[in-house]
Write an enzyme that holds these catalytic residues in place. Structure first.
Site: not given
Length: 202
Positions: A20-21
């Site tokens: 994920s970011t």
């Protein structure tokens, strides 16, 4: 859609990890999956944090192509299955229909038992509800803005007077970087505004 069969884990345990970011490393997910008994050679992964379609996530596509009835797919959390609620819900439904077990370590979901199937069903229903509520909220916000006579779309970075000023500065020989600095916008915005005014769309 009701699932006609009860998934039973009789085959291979497969893992899936996605960054994920906020957590760009796959290491902690891989460690958790191997600790749960997944062979590291059977862990599929995707490292593209900003994409959502299955075509842009070859790891997930390969995993779903490889998985067979009786296999179990293990993830650290069900949010790894998709970038939004709709994707997660669709994947959970697909696995159930294909008689593939889903195990999510964080939520304690195991669809090979009745409790796990119930929890997965509830989460999928909540995801669907959240999507519908989100659509209703956006529609209500648009209607409220329309009722007040406000713009529905994204507000412009430069209003008409500033756009005209940008055009005058440009005509006077000022470079885009200077105009952007003076108006506190990006050079891309300056270029776009100048192009719009040049072709008469403003």
């Amino acid at each position: 859609m009701a699932v006609s069969t009860t998934p039973t884990a009789t085959g291979t345990q497969l893992g899936y990890a996605r960054v994920s970011t906020g957590h760009p490393s796959l290491d902690h997910q891989v460690d958790a999956l191997t600790a749960a008994g997944v062979d590291v050679k059977r862990i599929y992964s995707d490292k593209l944090s900003g994409t959502s379609t299955r075509e842009q996530r070859p790891g997930l596509a390969a995993l779903l192509d490889y998985a067979r009835p009786g296999d179990a797919i293990v993830v650290v959390g069900i949010d790894r299955l998709g970038r939004n609620a709709a994707e997660v819900m669709a994947t959970i439904r697909e696995l159930g229909e294909r008689n593939i077990v889903l195990r999510s370590l964080r939520e304690g979901i195991d669809t090979s038992n009745a409790t796990g199937r119930m929890v997965a069903g509830v989460l999928a229903s909540l995801a669907e509800l959240e999507l519908e509520l989100g659509r209703e909220r956006r529609a209500a916000a648009r209607e409220a803005r329309r009722a007040r006579g406000q713009s529905i779309g994204r507000p412009r970075a430069l209003d008409a007077s500033k756009a005209a000023l940008a055009q005058r500065m440009h005509a006077g020989g000022e470079p885009a970087s200077t105009i952007a600095s003076a108006l506190d916008v990006s050079r891309a915005t300056v270029y776009r505004v100048l192009a719009e005014r040049a072709d008469g769309s403003e």
